[in-house]
Design an enzyme around this catalytic site. Structure first.
Site, PDB file in Angstrom:
ATOM      1  N   LYS A   1      -3.691 -10.921 -52.424  1.00 56.71           N
ATOM      2  CA  LYS A   1      -2.619 -10.141 -51.558  1.00 56.71           C
ATOM      3  C   LYS A   1      -2.632  -8.568 -51.794  1.00 56.71           C
ATOM      4  CE  LYS A   1       1.296 -13.427 -52.541  1.00 56.71           C
ATOM      5  NZ  LYS A   1       1.621 -13.631 -51.003  1.00 56.71           N
TER       6      LYS A   1
ATOM      7  N   ASP B   1      -3.892 -18.587 -51.057  1.00 56.33           N
ATOM      8  CA  ASP B   1      -2.551 -17.827 -51.086  1.00 56.33           C
ATOM      9  C   ASP B   1      -1.283 -18.892 -50.729  1.00 56.33           C
ATOM     10  OD1 ASP B   1      -0.576 -15.907 -51.783  1.00 56.33           O
ATOM     11  OD2 ASP B   1      -1.001 -14.652 -49.968  1.00 56.33           O
TER      12      ASP B   1
ATOM     13  N   GLU C   1      -0.648 -21.472 -52.302  1.00 53.11           N
ATOM     14  CA  GLU C   1      -0.698 -22.263 -53.511  1.00 53.11           C
ATOM     15  C   GLU C   1       0.726 -22.862 -53.748  1.00 53.11           C
ATOM     16  OE1 GLU C   1       0.309 -19.138 -53.220  1.00 53.11           O
ATOM     17  OE2 GLU C   1       2.224 -19.425 -54.533  1.00 53.11           O
TER      18      GLU C   1
ATOM     19  N   ARG D   1       2.859 -24.638 -52.103  1.00 52.72           N
ATOM     20  CA  ARG D   1       2.617 -25.979 -51.310  1.00 52.72           C
ATOM     21  C   ARG D   1       1.876 -27.130 -52.187  1.00 52.72           C
ATOM     22  NH1 ARG D   1       1.426 -23.643 -45.673  1.00 52.72           N
ATOM     23  NH2 ARG D   1       2.769 -22.223 -46.612  1.00 52.72           N
TER      24      ARG D   1
HETATM   25  N1  BES Z   1       4.508 -16.569 -52.785  1.00 50.53           N
HETATM   26  C1  BES Z   1       4.336 -16.435 -51.569  1.00 50.53           C
HETATM   27  C2  BES Z   1       5.697 -16.004 -50.415  1.00 50.53           C
HETATM   28  C3  BES Z   1       6.413 -15.108 -50.883  1.00 50.53           C
HETATM   29  C4  BES Z   1       6.494 -13.835 -50.184  1.00 50.53           C
HETATM   30  C5  BES Z   1       7.540 -15.169 -51.868  1.00 50.53           C
HETATM   31  C6  BES Z   1       6.981 -12.760 -50.332  1.00 50.53           C
HETATM   32  C7  BES Z   1       8.244 -13.975 -52.010  1.00 50.53           C
HETATM   33  C8  BES Z   1       8.097 -12.850 -51.284  1.00 50.53           C
HETATM   34  C9  BES Z   1       3.491 -17.632 -51.014  1.00 50.53           C
HETATM   35  O1  BES Z   1       2.654 -18.182 -52.043  1.00 50.53           O
HETATM   36  C10 BES Z   1       2.540 -16.888 -49.989  1.00 50.53           C
HETATM   37  O2  BES Z   1       1.747 -16.352 -50.284  1.00 50.53           O
HETATM   38  N2  BES Z   1       2.757 -17.569 -48.996  1.00 50.53           N
HETATM   39  C11 BES Z   1       1.820 -17.071 -47.555  1.00 50.53           C
HETATM   40  C12 BES Z   1       1.626 -18.376 -47.038  1.00 50.53           C
HETATM   41  C13 BES Z   1       0.271 -18.348 -46.033  1.00 50.53           C
HETATM   42  C14 BES Z   1      -1.050 -18.021 -46.890  1.00 50.53           C
HETATM   43  C15 BES Z   1       0.249 -19.471 -45.165  1.00 50.53           C
HETATM   44  C16 BES Z   1       2.701 -16.171 -46.781  1.00 50.53           C
HETATM   45  O3  BES Z   1       4.018 -16.611 -46.392  1.00 50.53           O
HETATM   46  O4  BES Z   1       2.129 -15.155 -46.256  1.00 50.53           O
HETATM   47 ZN    ZN Z   2       3.361 -17.793 -53.945  1.00 53.83          ZN
HETATM   48 MN    MN Z   3       0.892 -17.320 -52.312  1.00 52.39          MN
END
Ligand code: BES
Ligand code: ZN
Ligand code: MN
Length: 490
Positions: A270, A340, A342, A344
Protein backbone atom coordinates in the site's frame (compact mmCIF):
# COMPACT_ATOMS: atom_id res chain seq x y z
CA UNK A 1 -13.77 2.95 33.30
CA UNK A 2 -17.27 3.45 32.07
CA UNK A 3 -19.64 6.22 33.02
CA UNK A 4 -22.15 5.50 35.77
CA UNK A 5 -25.67 6.35 34.66
CA UNK A 6 -28.42 7.01 37.20
CA UNK A 7 -32.06 7.99 36.99
CA UNK A 8 -33.27 10.95 39.00
CA UNK A 9 -36.98 11.42 39.44
CA UNK A 10 -38.23 14.99 39.18
CA UNK A 11 -38.33 18.14 37.12
CA UNK A 12 -35.65 20.75 36.61
CA UNK A 13 -37.00 22.71 39.57
CA UNK A 14 -35.96 19.87 41.87
CA UNK A 15 -32.27 20.24 40.92
CA UNK A 16 -30.49 22.38 43.49
CA UNK A 17 -26.85 22.15 42.41
CA UNK A 18 -24.54 21.01 39.63
CA UNK A 19 -24.58 21.31 35.86
CA UNK A 20 -28.01 20.86 34.34
CA UNK A 21 -28.43 20.33 30.60
CA UNK A 22 -31.67 20.97 28.74
CA UNK A 23 -32.02 19.66 25.21
CA UNK A 24 -34.64 21.91 23.76
CA UNK A 25 -36.49 22.39 20.46
CA UNK A 26 -37.13 25.71 18.75
CA UNK A 27 -40.84 25.46 19.58
CA UNK A 28 -40.24 24.70 23.26
CA UNK A 29 -37.79 27.56 23.53
CA UNK A 30 -40.25 29.90 21.84
CA UNK A 31 -43.04 29.03 24.21
CA UNK A 32 -40.78 29.56 27.22
CA UNK A 33 -39.85 32.98 25.89
CA UNK A 34 -43.47 33.91 25.22
CA UNK A 35 -45.01 32.64 28.42
CA UNK A 36 -42.53 31.45 31.02
CA UNK A 37 -44.17 29.48 33.82
CA UNK A 38 -41.67 28.16 36.35
CA UNK A 39 -38.89 30.16 38.01
CA UNK A 40 -36.42 28.46 35.74
CA UNK A 41 -38.38 29.45 32.67
CA UNK A 42 -38.63 33.02 33.86
CA UNK A 43 -34.85 33.18 34.25
CA UNK A 44 -34.34 31.67 30.82
CA UNK A 45 -36.78 34.13 29.26
CA UNK A 46 -35.23 37.13 30.94
CA UNK A 47 -31.57 36.23 30.42
CA UNK A 48 -31.43 34.88 26.88
CA UNK A 49 -31.94 37.07 23.87
CA UNK A 50 -33.03 35.37 20.70
CA UNK A 51 -29.96 36.38 18.76
CA UNK A 52 -27.86 34.26 21.13
CA UNK A 53 -29.99 31.14 21.22
CA UNK A 54 -33.26 30.05 19.68
CA UNK A 55 -33.19 26.25 19.96
CA UNK A 56 -31.66 25.59 16.53
CA UNK A 57 -29.53 22.49 16.31
CA UNK A 58 -25.84 23.09 17.04
CA UNK A 59 -26.68 26.10 19.21
CA UNK A 60 -25.78 26.10 22.87
CA UNK A 61 -25.73 28.59 25.69
CA UNK A 62 -24.75 28.43 29.35
CA UNK A 63 -26.38 30.41 32.15
CA UNK A 64 -24.85 30.57 35.60
CA UNK A 65 -27.88 30.72 37.88
CA UNK A 66 -27.93 31.04 41.64
CA UNK A 67 -27.44 27.39 42.47
CA UNK A 68 -26.98 25.50 39.23
CA UNK A 69 -25.30 26.12 35.97
CA UNK A 70 -27.87 25.69 33.25
CA UNK A 71 -26.83 24.70 29.74
CA UNK A 72 -29.26 24.80 26.84
CA UNK A 73 -28.56 22.73 23.72
CA UNK A 74 -30.72 23.25 20.64
CA UNK A 75 -32.47 20.30 18.99
CA UNK A 76 -33.91 22.17 16.01
CA UNK A 77 -37.50 21.90 14.84
CA UNK A 78 -39.81 19.64 16.84
CA UNK A 79 -40.86 17.68 13.76
CA UNK A 80 -37.26 16.81 12.95
CA UNK A 81 -36.43 15.32 16.35
CA UNK A 82 -35.46 11.65 16.22
CA UNK A 83 -33.38 9.39 18.45
CA UNK A 84 -30.38 10.27 16.32
CA UNK A 85 -30.93 14.01 16.85
CA UNK A 86 -30.91 13.39 20.61
CA UNK A 87 -27.90 11.07 20.40
CA UNK A 88 -26.01 13.82 18.58
CA UNK A 89 -27.05 16.53 21.05
CA UNK A 90 -25.97 14.27 23.91
CA UNK A 91 -22.65 13.74 22.11
CA UNK A 92 -22.24 17.52 22.10
CA UNK A 93 -23.05 17.57 25.83
CA UNK A 94 -20.25 15.02 26.37
CA UNK A 95 -17.74 17.03 24.33
CA UNK A 96 -18.70 20.27 26.02
CA UNK A 97 -18.53 18.69 29.48
CA UNK A 98 -15.02 17.39 28.80
CA UNK A 99 -13.98 20.79 27.44
CA UNK A 100 -15.17 22.79 30.45
CA UNK A 101 -14.41 20.04 32.96
CA UNK A 102 -17.83 18.93 34.04
CA UNK A 103 -17.51 15.38 35.35
CA UNK A 104 -21.09 14.73 36.43
CA UNK A 105 -23.66 16.23 34.04
CA UNK A 106 -27.37 16.12 34.79
CA UNK A 107 -29.43 15.88 31.61
CA UNK A 108 -33.17 16.42 31.51
CA UNK A 109 -34.71 13.49 29.63
CA UNK A 110 -38.24 14.79 29.28
CA UNK A 111 -38.47 15.55 25.58
CA UNK A 112 -42.09 15.31 24.58
CA UNK A 113 -41.48 14.20 21.01
CA UNK A 114 -40.18 10.76 22.01
CA UNK A 115 -41.04 8.29 24.74
CA UNK A 116 -39.04 8.60 27.95
CA UNK A 117 -37.34 5.29 27.33
CA UNK A 118 -36.32 6.25 23.78
CA UNK A 119 -35.01 9.55 25.10
CA UNK A 120 -33.07 8.00 27.99
CA UNK A 121 -31.53 5.45 25.66
CA UNK A 122 -30.52 8.03 23.07
CA UNK A 123 -29.01 10.39 25.65
CA UNK A 124 -27.09 7.55 27.27
CA UNK A 125 -25.83 6.39 23.85
CA UNK A 126 -24.65 9.88 22.95
CA UNK A 127 -22.88 10.40 26.27
CA UNK A 128 -21.10 7.01 26.29
CA UNK A 129 -20.02 7.20 22.66
CA UNK A 130 -19.32 10.93 22.71
CA UNK A 131 -17.12 10.86 25.82
CA UNK A 132 -14.89 8.08 24.48
CA UNK A 133 -11.25 9.01 23.97
CA UNK A 134 -8.30 6.76 23.19
CA UNK A 135 -5.68 8.34 25.42
CA UNK A 136 -3.62 5.34 26.47
CA UNK A 137 -0.55 6.70 24.74
CA UNK A 138 -0.87 10.32 25.86
CA UNK A 139 1.44 11.46 28.62
CA UNK A 140 -0.82 12.16 31.55
CA UNK A 141 -2.28 15.60 31.16
CA UNK A 142 -3.06 17.09 34.55
CA UNK A 143 -5.84 19.14 33.07
CA UNK A 144 -7.69 16.39 31.27
CA UNK A 145 -10.68 14.83 32.94
CA UNK A 146 -13.05 11.94 32.36
CA UNK A 147 -16.80 11.91 32.63
CA UNK A 148 -17.71 10.08 35.84
CA UNK A 149 -21.46 9.97 35.90
CA UNK A 150 -24.60 10.94 34.04
CA UNK A 151 -27.86 11.66 35.85
CA UNK A 152 -30.96 11.44 33.73
CA UNK A 153 -33.66 13.64 35.10
CA UNK A 154 -37.20 12.58 34.27
CA UNK A 155 -40.72 12.77 35.56
CA UNK A 156 -41.78 9.68 33.66
CA UNK A 157 -43.38 6.76 35.47
CA UNK A 158 -42.30 4.30 32.80
CA UNK A 159 -40.95 1.19 34.56
CA UNK A 160 -38.88 0.23 31.52
CA UNK A 161 -36.46 3.14 31.78
CA UNK A 162 -33.78 1.32 33.69
CA UNK A 163 -33.74 -1.52 31.19
CA UNK A 164 -33.35 0.95 28.31
CA UNK A 165 -30.46 2.55 30.14
CA UNK A 166 -28.89 -0.82 30.85
CA UNK A 167 -29.21 -1.74 27.16
CA UNK A 168 -27.42 1.45 26.17
CA UNK A 169 -24.73 0.99 28.85
CA UNK A 170 -23.92 -2.49 27.63
CA UNK A 171 -24.05 -1.87 23.88
CA UNK A 172 -22.07 1.37 24.03
CA UNK A 173 -19.47 0.02 26.46
CA UNK A 174 -19.02 -2.86 24.03
CA UNK A 175 -18.70 -0.43 21.11
CA UNK A 176 -16.03 1.40 23.10
CA UNK A 177 -14.32 -1.93 23.84
CA UNK A 178 -14.22 -2.44 20.05
CA UNK A 179 -12.81 1.06 19.55
CA UNK A 180 -9.99 0.33 22.01
CA UNK A 181 -9.10 -2.78 20.00
CA UNK A 182 -9.24 -0.89 16.71
CA UNK A 183 -7.09 1.96 18.01
CA UNK A 184 -4.45 -0.22 19.66
CA UNK A 185 -0.98 -0.50 18.11
CA UNK A 186 -0.67 -3.22 15.47
CA UNK A 187 2.28 -4.68 17.34
CA UNK A 188 0.12 -5.03 20.44
CA UNK A 189 -3.18 -6.10 18.88
CA UNK A 190 -1.82 -9.16 17.05
CA UNK A 191 -3.75 -12.36 16.27
CA UNK A 192 -2.44 -13.79 19.56
CA UNK A 193 -3.70 -10.74 21.43
CA UNK A 194 -7.17 -11.22 19.92
CA UNK A 195 -7.01 -14.82 21.14
CA UNK A 196 -6.11 -13.57 24.61
CA UNK A 197 -9.02 -11.15 24.64
CA UNK A 198 -11.36 -13.85 23.36
CA UNK A 199 -10.22 -16.19 26.14
CA UNK A 200 -10.94 -13.45 28.67
CA UNK A 201 -14.48 -13.17 27.35
CA UNK A 202 -14.88 -16.94 27.36
CA UNK A 203 -13.83 -17.14 30.98
CA UNK A 204 -15.89 -14.20 32.16
CA UNK A 205 -19.09 -15.19 30.37
CA UNK A 206 -18.67 -18.98 30.35
CA UNK A 207 -18.51 -19.17 26.57
CA UNK A 208 -17.26 -22.19 24.71
CA UNK A 209 -14.03 -21.38 22.88
CA UNK A 210 -11.99 -23.09 20.19
CA UNK A 211 -8.80 -21.68 18.72
CA UNK A 212 -7.09 -22.94 15.60
CA UNK A 213 -3.38 -22.08 15.39
CA UNK A 214 -0.85 -22.63 12.61
CA UNK A 215 -0.56 -26.34 13.27
CA UNK A 216 -4.30 -27.01 13.19
CA UNK A 217 -4.85 -24.74 10.18
CA UNK A 218 -2.11 -26.58 8.28
CA UNK A 219 -3.62 -29.93 9.14
CA UNK A 220 -7.04 -28.71 8.01
CA UNK A 221 -5.65 -27.38 4.74
CA UNK A 222 -6.77 -23.80 5.39
CA UNK A 223 -4.24 -22.61 2.83
CA UNK A 224 -5.67 -19.12 2.29
CA UNK A 225 -5.33 -17.77 5.83
CA UNK A 226 -1.90 -19.45 6.02
CA UNK A 227 -0.80 -17.76 2.78
CA UNK A 228 -1.80 -14.32 4.09
CA UNK A 229 -0.02 -14.92 7.41
CA UNK A 230 3.21 -16.19 5.86
CA UNK A 231 5.07 -12.89 5.71
CA UNK A 232 4.41 -12.01 9.34
CA UNK A 233 6.28 -12.91 12.48
CA UNK A 234 2.88 -13.17 14.19
CA UNK A 235 1.17 -16.51 13.62
CA UNK A 236 -2.51 -16.57 12.49
CA UNK A 237 -5.46 -17.54 14.62
CA UNK A 238 -8.99 -18.66 13.83
CA UNK A 239 -11.10 -18.22 16.96
CA UNK A 240 -14.61 -19.53 17.71
CA UNK A 241 -16.65 -18.33 20.68
CA UNK A 242 -20.11 -19.75 21.37
CA UNK A 243 -22.81 -18.08 23.40
CA UNK A 244 -25.90 -20.22 23.98
CA UNK A 245 -28.58 -17.92 25.32
CA UNK A 246 -31.36 -20.22 24.15
CA UNK A 247 -30.23 -23.82 24.63
CA UNK A 248 -33.71 -25.12 23.71
CA UNK A 249 -33.45 -23.74 20.20
CA UNK A 250 -31.38 -25.11 17.34
CA UNK A 251 -31.28 -21.70 15.69
CA UNK A 252 -27.86 -20.07 15.79
CA UNK A 253 -26.31 -17.11 14.06
CA UNK A 254 -22.63 -17.12 13.17
CA UNK A 255 -21.01 -13.70 12.99
CA UNK A 256 -17.59 -13.66 11.38
CA UNK A 257 -15.04 -10.87 11.47
CA UNK A 258 -12.03 -10.03 9.32
CA UNK A 259 -9.07 -9.76 11.68
CA UNK A 260 -6.12 -8.43 9.68
CA UNK A 261 -4.11 -6.87 12.49
CA UNK A 262 -2.09 -4.82 10.02
CA UNK A 263 -2.66 -4.66 6.28
CA UNK A 264 0.54 -3.51 4.59
CA UNK A 265 -0.92 -4.75 1.30
CA UNK A 266 1.77 -7.44 1.21
CA UNK A 267 4.06 -7.42 -1.86
CA UNK A 268 1.37 -5.30 -3.57
CA UNK A 269 2.40 -2.77 -0.96
CA UNK A 270 0.00 0.00 0.00
CA UNK A 271 1.23 3.53 -0.70
CA UNK A 272 1.35 6.51 1.66
CA UNK A 273 -2.16 7.86 2.42
CA UNK A 274 -3.61 4.33 2.30
CA UNK A 275 -1.45 2.49 4.81
CA UNK A 276 -1.56 4.73 7.89
CA UNK A 277 -4.77 3.42 9.42
CA UNK A 278 -4.32 -0.24 8.53
CA UNK A 279 -4.06 -1.35 12.15
CA UNK A 280 -7.86 -1.03 12.08
CA UNK A 281 -8.15 -3.79 9.47
CA UNK A 282 -9.21 -6.06 12.32
CA UNK A 283 -12.35 -3.99 12.96
CA UNK A 284 -14.65 -6.82 11.87
CA UNK A 285 -12.97 -9.17 14.34
CA UNK A 286 -13.25 -6.59 17.11
CA UNK A 287 -16.94 -6.10 16.28
CA UNK A 288 -17.78 -9.80 16.58
CA UNK A 289 -15.95 -9.96 19.94
CA UNK A 290 -17.79 -6.84 21.13
CA UNK A 291 -21.10 -8.23 19.93
CA UNK A 292 -20.83 -11.58 21.69
CA UNK A 293 -19.66 -9.74 24.82
CA UNK A 294 -22.75 -7.53 24.72
CA UNK A 295 -25.04 -10.47 23.89
CA UNK A 296 -23.76 -12.31 26.97
CA UNK A 297 -24.03 -9.27 29.24
CA UNK A 298 -27.57 -8.61 28.04
CA UNK A 299 -28.35 -12.31 28.46
CA UNK A 300 -30.00 -12.31 25.02
CA UNK A 301 -32.04 -15.45 24.49
CA UNK A 302 -30.23 -16.22 21.26
CA UNK A 303 -27.47 -18.56 20.16
CA UNK A 304 -24.48 -16.82 18.67
CA UNK A 305 -21.11 -17.98 17.38
CA UNK A 306 -18.44 -15.32 16.96
CA UNK A 307 -15.67 -16.23 14.54
CA UNK A 308 -12.45 -14.25 14.31
CA UNK A 309 -10.19 -14.94 11.35
CA UNK A 310 -6.95 -13.22 12.10
CA UNK A 311 -3.54 -12.76 10.50
CA UNK A 312 -1.16 -9.96 9.68
CA UNK A 313 -0.64 -9.09 6.00
CA UNK A 314 3.05 -8.26 6.13
CA UNK A 315 5.80 -7.83 3.58
CA UNK A 316 9.13 -9.64 3.44
CA UNK A 317 10.96 -12.60 1.96
CA UNK A 318 8.43 -15.01 3.41
CA UNK A 319 5.40 -13.14 2.11
CA UNK A 320 3.00 -14.83 -0.32
CA UNK A 321 3.36 -13.73 -3.91
CA UNK A 322 1.06 -12.45 -6.65
CA UNK A 323 0.51 -15.06 -9.35
CA UNK A 324 0.88 -18.06 -7.02
CA UNK A 325 -1.95 -20.47 -6.32
CA UNK A 326 -3.11 -21.70 -2.91
CA UNK A 327 -5.62 -24.32 -1.87
CA UNK A 328 -8.41 -23.22 0.44
CA UNK A 329 -10.02 -25.15 3.30
CA UNK A 330 -13.00 -25.77 0.97
CA UNK A 331 -10.72 -27.54 -1.51
CA UNK A 332 -11.04 -24.82 -4.16
CA UNK A 333 -7.81 -23.26 -5.41
CA UNK A 334 -7.16 -19.52 -5.62
CA UNK A 335 -4.73 -17.58 -7.78
CA UNK A 336 -3.44 -14.47 -6.03
CA UNK A 337 -4.21 -11.57 -8.34
CA UNK A 338 -3.26 -9.10 -5.64
CA UNK A 339 -1.81 -9.68 -2.17
CA UNK A 340 -3.75 -6.64 -0.95
CA UNK A 341 -7.04 -8.50 -1.48
CA UNK A 342 -6.20 -10.52 1.65
CA UNK A 343 -9.38 -10.01 3.68
CA UNK A 344 -11.47 -12.15 1.34
CA UNK A 345 -8.86 -14.92 1.71
CA UNK A 346 -8.93 -15.15 5.50
CA UNK A 347 -12.74 -14.91 5.43
CA UNK A 348 -13.13 -17.55 2.71
CA UNK A 349 -11.47 -20.16 4.94
CA UNK A 350 -13.45 -19.00 7.97
CA UNK A 351 -16.82 -19.09 6.15
CA UNK A 352 -16.18 -22.57 4.73
CA UNK A 353 -14.92 -23.95 8.07
CA UNK A 354 -17.77 -22.42 10.07
CA UNK A 355 -20.45 -23.68 7.69
CA UNK A 356 -19.05 -27.21 7.69
CA UNK A 357 -18.25 -27.57 11.40
CA UNK A 358 -20.88 -25.44 13.16
CA UNK A 359 -23.78 -25.68 10.71
CA UNK A 360 -25.22 -22.28 11.72
CA UNK A 361 -28.69 -21.18 10.62
CA UNK A 362 -27.14 -18.12 8.98
CA UNK A 363 -23.77 -16.44 8.64
CA UNK A 364 -23.12 -12.71 8.78
CA UNK A 365 -19.60 -11.51 8.11
CA UNK A 366 -18.30 -8.07 8.96
CA UNK A 367 -15.15 -6.85 7.25
CA UNK A 368 -13.12 -3.80 6.33
CA UNK A 369 -12.96 -5.46 2.94
CA UNK A 370 -12.54 -2.78 0.28
CA UNK A 371 -11.55 0.80 -0.33
CA UNK A 372 -14.19 0.75 -3.07
CA UNK A 373 -17.05 0.73 -0.59
CA UNK A 374 -15.75 4.09 0.63
CA UNK A 375 -15.88 5.39 -2.95
CA UNK A 376 -19.49 4.21 -3.18
CA UNK A 377 -20.93 5.09 0.24
CA UNK A 378 -18.37 7.23 2.07
CA UNK A 379 -18.08 6.76 5.81
CA UNK A 380 -21.78 7.09 6.61
CA UNK A 381 -23.21 3.76 5.43
CA UNK A 382 -21.84 0.22 5.14
CA UNK A 383 -22.29 -1.93 2.02
CA UNK A 384 -24.36 -5.09 2.37
CA UNK A 385 -24.54 -8.16 0.12
CA UNK A 386 -25.71 -11.71 0.37
CA UNK A 387 -28.09 -14.51 -0.32
CA UNK A 388 -30.24 -13.97 2.76
CA UNK A 389 -32.91 -11.38 1.97
CA UNK A 390 -34.75 -11.86 5.25
CA UNK A 391 -31.66 -11.08 7.31
CA UNK A 392 -30.67 -8.20 5.04
CA UNK A 393 -34.10 -6.60 5.47
CA UNK A 394 -33.85 -6.97 9.25
CA UNK A 395 -30.33 -5.56 9.27
CA UNK A 396 -31.49 -2.62 7.20
CA UNK A 397 -34.21 -1.90 9.78
CA UNK A 398 -31.74 -2.28 12.66
CA UNK A 399 -29.46 0.15 10.86
CA UNK A 400 -32.21 2.76 10.67
CA UNK A 401 -32.87 2.40 14.41
CA UNK A 402 -29.27 2.47 15.60
CA UNK A 403 -28.02 4.81 12.87
CA UNK A 404 -25.39 2.18 12.06
CA UNK A 405 -26.84 1.99 8.60
CA UNK A 406 -26.34 -0.60 5.89
CA UNK A 407 -27.35 -0.42 2.24
CA UNK A 408 -27.83 -3.42 0.01
CA UNK A 409 -25.71 -3.52 -3.14
CA UNK A 410 -26.16 -6.01 -6.00
CA UNK A 411 -24.55 -9.44 -6.14
CA UNK A 412 -25.79 -10.61 -9.53
CA UNK A 413 -24.57 -13.78 -11.19
CA UNK A 414 -22.57 -11.79 -13.75
CA UNK A 415 -20.29 -10.50 -11.00
CA UNK A 416 -19.96 -13.91 -9.39
CA UNK A 417 -19.04 -15.42 -12.76
CA UNK A 418 -16.18 -12.94 -13.09
CA UNK A 419 -14.38 -14.56 -10.14
CA UNK A 420 -12.30 -16.83 -12.34
CA UNK A 421 -8.72 -17.70 -13.16
CA UNK A 422 -6.90 -19.35 -16.06
CA UNK A 423 -4.75 -21.49 -13.78
CA UNK A 424 -6.87 -22.00 -10.64
CA UNK A 425 -10.55 -22.26 -9.69
CA UNK A 426 -10.74 -18.61 -8.68
CA UNK A 427 -8.70 -15.41 -8.55
CA UNK A 428 -8.88 -13.02 -5.61
CA UNK A 429 -8.64 -9.95 -7.89
CA UNK A 430 -8.95 -10.17 -11.65
CA UNK A 431 -11.59 -7.59 -12.54
CA UNK A 432 -9.54 -4.42 -12.14
CA UNK A 433 -10.84 -1.82 -9.73
CA UNK A 434 -14.36 -1.75 -11.14
CA UNK A 435 -17.15 -2.76 -8.78
CA UNK A 436 -14.45 -3.45 -6.21
CA UNK A 437 -16.68 -3.91 -3.18
CA UNK A 438 -19.09 -6.11 -5.15
CA UNK A 439 -16.21 -8.26 -6.39
CA UNK A 440 -15.05 -8.76 -2.81
CA UNK A 441 -18.53 -10.05 -1.94
CA UNK A 442 -18.64 -12.13 -5.14
CA UNK A 443 -15.37 -13.85 -4.16
CA UNK A 444 -16.70 -14.64 -0.68
CA UNK A 445 -19.90 -16.11 -2.13
CA UNK A 446 -17.82 -18.89 -3.69
CA UNK A 447 -16.97 -20.20 -0.22
CA UNK A 448 -20.51 -20.38 1.15
CA UNK A 449 -22.45 -23.45 0.15
CA UNK A 450 -26.07 -23.55 1.34
CA UNK A 451 -26.20 -21.43 4.45
CA UNK A 452 -28.06 -18.10 4.19
CA UNK A 453 -25.28 -15.53 4.18
CA UNK A 454 -24.85 -11.76 4.54
CA UNK A 455 -21.66 -9.76 4.07
CA UNK A 456 -21.21 -6.26 5.48
CA UNK A 457 -18.33 -4.16 4.14
CA UNK A 458 -17.43 -1.71 6.93
CA UNK A 459 -14.21 -0.28 5.43
CA UNK A 460 -15.82 3.17 5.35
CA UNK A 461 -17.82 3.22 8.55
CA UNK A 462 -15.28 1.62 10.89
CA UNK A 463 -13.13 4.74 11.00
CA UNK A 464 -13.60 8.48 10.54
CA UNK A 465 -10.88 10.99 9.83
CA UNK A 466 -12.48 13.95 11.57
CA UNK A 467 -14.68 13.90 14.62
CA UNK A 468 -18.46 14.02 14.66
CA UNK A 469 -20.96 14.78 17.41
CA UNK A 470 -20.58 11.48 19.23
CA UNK A 471 -17.45 10.19 17.54
CA UNK A 472 -13.93 11.40 18.23
CA UNK A 473 -11.68 11.01 15.17
CA UNK A 474 -10.60 7.42 14.53
CA UNK A 475 -12.36 4.19 15.42
CA UNK A 476 -16.17 4.14 15.60
CA UNK A 477 -16.94 0.62 16.81
CA UNK A 478 -19.51 0.50 14.00
CA UNK A 479 -21.42 -2.79 13.98
CA UNK A 480 -21.99 -3.72 17.62
CA UNK A 481 -25.15 -1.68 18.11
CA UNK A 482 -26.39 -2.81 14.70
CA UNK A 483 -25.81 -6.52 15.30
CA UNK A 484 -27.18 -6.49 18.86
CA UNK A 485 -30.35 -4.76 17.67
CA UNK A 486 -30.63 -7.37 14.93
CA UNK A 487 -30.02 -10.32 17.26
CA UNK A 488 -32.44 -9.01 19.86
CA UNK A 489 -35.28 -8.57 17.35
CA UNK A 490 -34.86 -11.71 15.27
N1 BES B 1 -8.10 -3.44 4.15
C1 BES B 1 -8.30 -3.04 2.82
C2 BES B 1 -9.56 -2.21 2.61
C3 BES B 1 -9.64 -0.91 3.35
C4 BES B 1 -9.35 0.28 2.71
C5 BES B 1 -10.08 -0.87 4.66
C6 BES B 1 -9.45 1.47 3.38
C7 BES B 1 -10.19 0.33 5.35
C8 BES B 1 -9.89 1.50 4.69
C9 BES B 1 -8.39 -4.25 1.91
O1 BES B 1 -7.68 -5.37 2.32
C10 BES B 1 -7.85 -3.88 0.58
O2 BES B 1 -6.69 -3.59 0.51
N2 BES B 1 -8.70 -3.90 -0.43
C11 BES B 1 -8.29 -3.58 -1.75
C12 BES B 1 -8.78 -4.68 -2.65
C13 BES B 1 -8.22 -4.67 -4.02
C14 BES B 1 -6.74 -4.96 -4.00
C15 BES B 1 -8.96 -5.68 -4.84
C16 BES B 1 -8.94 -2.27 -2.15
O3 BES B 1 -10.12 -2.06 -1.86
O4 BES B 1 -8.24 -1.43 -2.71
ZN1 ZN C 1 -7.34 -5.50 4.34
MN1 MN D 1 -5.65 -5.28 1.71
Amino acid sequence: MSIKVTLTKGTISSIKSGDLFLLISEEQFNSIQKSPKTDYEKEIASKIVKSQFSGKSNQKISLPLKKVRLHLFGLGKEKEITSEVIRKAAGSVANYSLAIKITDPIVCADISKLSASQTCEAITDGIHLGAYRFDKYKSKDKDSIKLKSLSLLTNSKDKGLSSSIKYSNITCDSANYVRDLQMENADVATPLYLEKRARELAKKHKLKIKVLGEKELTKLGAGLILAVARGSKYPPRMIFLEYNGNPKSKDKTAILGKGITFDSGGLNLKPTKYIETMREDMSGAAVVLGTIKAAAELKLKKNVIAVVSSAENAIGTEAYKPGDVFKSFSGKTVEIGNTDAEGRLVLADALAYTEKNYKPSRMIDVATLTGSVIVALGDYVAGMYGTDDKTMTSLFNSGEKTHERVWKLPLYKEYIDEVKSNIADYNNMNYGRNAGSIMGAAFLSKFVDKTPWTHIDIAGTSWIESGRKYYAPGATGFGVRLLINYLKNN
